[in-house]
Design an enzyme around this catalytic site. Structure first.
Site, mmCIF file in Angstrom:
data_model
loop_
_atom_site.group_PDB
_atom_site.id
_atom_site.type_symbol
_atom_site.label_atom_id
_atom_site.label_comp_id
_atom_site.label_asym_id
_atom_site.label_seq_id
_atom_site.Cartn_x
_atom_site.Cartn_y
_atom_site.Cartn_z
ATOM 1 N N ASP A 12 -6.166 4.463 1.717
ATOM 2 C CA ASP A 12 -6.221 4.418 0.243
ATOM 3 C C ASP A 12 -5.619 3.100 -0.085
ATOM 4 O OD1 ASP A 12 -7.083 5.031 -2.357
ATOM 5 O OD2 ASP A 12 -5.641 6.646 -2.631
ATOM 6 N N ASN A 60 -17.529 9.408 -2.786
ATOM 7 C CA ASN A 60 -17.528 8.007 -3.156
ATOM 8 C C ASN A 60 -18.697 7.488 -3.602
ATOM 9 O OD1 ASN A 60 -15.272 7.072 -0.367
ATOM 10 N ND2 ASN A 60 -14.818 7.443 -2.472
ATOM 11 N N ARG A 179 -1.584 9.334 4.671
ATOM 12 C CA ARG A 179 -2.384 8.833 3.667
ATOM 13 C C ARG A 179 -1.575 7.657 2.844
ATOM 14 N NH1 ARG A 179 -6.038 11.388 -1.149
ATOM 15 N NH2 ARG A 179 -6.493 9.412 -2.121
ATOM 16 N N ARG A 185 -2.709 13.632 -2.526
ATOM 17 C CA ARG A 185 -3.843 14.709 -2.528
ATOM 18 C C ARG A 185 -4.413 14.453 -0.931
ATOM 19 N NH1 ARG A 185 -4.794 11.427 -7.101
ATOM 20 N NH2 ARG A 185 -6.052 9.767 -6.603
HETATM 21 C C1 FPP Z 1 -10.018 3.953 -1.002
HETATM 22 O O1 FPP Z 1 -9.278 2.885 -1.301
HETATM 23 C C2 FPP Z 1 -10.741 3.444 0.267
HETATM 24 C C3 FPP Z 1 -12.145 3.523 0.364
HETATM 25 C C4 FPP Z 1 -12.881 4.542 -0.254
HETATM 26 C C5 FPP Z 1 -12.798 2.821 1.531
HETATM 27 C C6 FPP Z 1 -11.989 2.795 2.745
HETATM 28 C C7 FPP Z 1 -12.616 1.894 3.564
HETATM 29 C C8 FPP Z 1 -11.943 1.014 4.505
HETATM 30 C C9 FPP Z 1 -10.580 0.802 4.434
HETATM 31 C C10 FPP Z 1 -12.649 0.104 5.413
HETATM 32 C C11 FPP Z 1 -13.659 1.136 6.335
HETATM 33 C C12 FPP Z 1 -14.032 0.270 7.571
HETATM 34 C C13 FPP Z 1 -15.328 0.569 8.097
HETATM 35 C C14 FPP Z 1 -15.239 -0.272 9.451
HETATM 36 C C15 FPP Z 1 -16.115 1.553 7.572
HETATM 37 P P1 FPP Z 1 -9.778 2.577 -2.975
HETATM 38 O O2 FPP Z 1 -10.851 1.389 -2.963
HETATM 39 O O3 FPP Z 1 -10.110 3.592 -3.589
HETATM 40 O O4 FPP Z 1 -8.625 1.798 -3.393
HETATM 41 P P2 FPP Z 1 -7.781 2.144 -4.830
HETATM 42 O O5 FPP Z 1 -7.534 3.692 -4.997
HETATM 43 O O6 FPP Z 1 -6.726 1.373 -4.999
HETATM 44 O O7 FPP Z 1 -8.830 1.838 -5.918
#
Ligand code: FPP
Length: 233
Positions: A12, A60, A179, A185
């Site tokens: 996250d 998502n 996490r 959570r």
């Molecule tokens: C949550 O952070 C992250 C995600 C929903 C995407 C996670 C994906 C990656 C780290 C890369 C995945 C890699 C591959 C190879 C598929 P957020 O963007 O919701 O962060 P925020 O809560 O700060 O907005």
């Protein structure tokens, strides 16, 4: 000393990290992709057997279309950049979640990576993509019900047997769940599997979560006294 078999990570904080650095969200995801490689290589070096990373949840899909489109491009970015190294390190790619619903191009990329690494015998890098734990539990119940209907299973099922209906059936128990980015959570991740898992909620956003910190938290885990509901003799 106890050995870590299975670590799961909720990655996250890409978006917040990007914002804090004056970048757009997608740039955060891009750094996040590189970090999947960095942590996977470290976990492999530490002899961890399975690393499960939460890359895209069933929730998502609610994000703006442009962000969903971008997130669906990440597997291709990741495998184009790192497949050679994954092969050299003998890492095997697997996936939990449903291929159905994932855009065809992305599904193809994921399936190709799974097929190409199928005979690798090193660490399993397991992507949770289009994954939601309640969905998984529902599907497990459905498969079990069908087996009962078809006389392939009885009603006297125990937890171990029921666990075989889950997408994680081939993996060891999750020892440690990390996490990043400070949220407390579980976001519909591995709810059945984490009954006795140790949790680490850490402040670093995913793009800043270094292999050194990963190793540090794993070592902290090894210091914990796990009793699984019993008492230490
Ligand atoms: C949550 O952070 C992250 C995600 C929903 C995407 C996670 C994906 C990656 C780290 C890369 C995945 C890699 C591959 C190879 C598929 P957020 O963007 O919701 O962060 P925020 O809560 O700060 O907005």
């Amino acid at each position: 000393m106890e050995q870590l078999q299975h670590v799961a990570i909720i990655m996250d904080g890409n978006g917040r990290w990007a914002k804090a650095h004056g970048k757009v969200r997608t740039q955060g995801h891009l750094v996040g992709v590189d970090n999947v490689r960095n942590i996977a290589i470290k976990a492999n070096d530490m002899n961890i057997k399975v690393l499960t990373v939460y890359a895209f949840s069933t929730e998502n899909w609610k994000r703006p279309l442009e962000e969903v489109d971008y997130l669906m491009k990440l597997p291709a970015l990741f495998f184009n950049k790192f497949m050679k190294e994954l092969m050299e390190k003998n890492i095997k790619i697997t996936m939990i979640g449903e291929m159905e619903g994932i855009p065809q191009e992305t599904a193809k990329v994921l399936q190709r990576a799974i097929d190409e690494t199928a005979n690798n015998t090193g660490m399993i890098l397991n992507f949770a993509m289009n994954y939601g734990s309640r969905r998984e539990i529902t599907l497990a119940a459905k498969k079990y019900a069908l087996d009962v209907l078809n006389d392939k299973a009885g009603l006297d099922i125990d937890e171990k047997e029921f666990g075989k209906y889950f997408m994680t059936a081939d993996f060891p128990e999750v020892d440690l769940l990390i996490r990043t980015s400070g949220e407390l959570r579980l976001s519909n991740f591995l709810l059945w599997q984490i009954a006795y898992t140790e949790f680490m909620f850490v402040d670093e956003p995913w793009p800043e979560f270094t292999p050194e910190r990963f190793e540090y938290y794993c070592n902290e885990f090894l210091k914990r006294d796990r009793r699984f509901g019993g008492i230490k003799q």
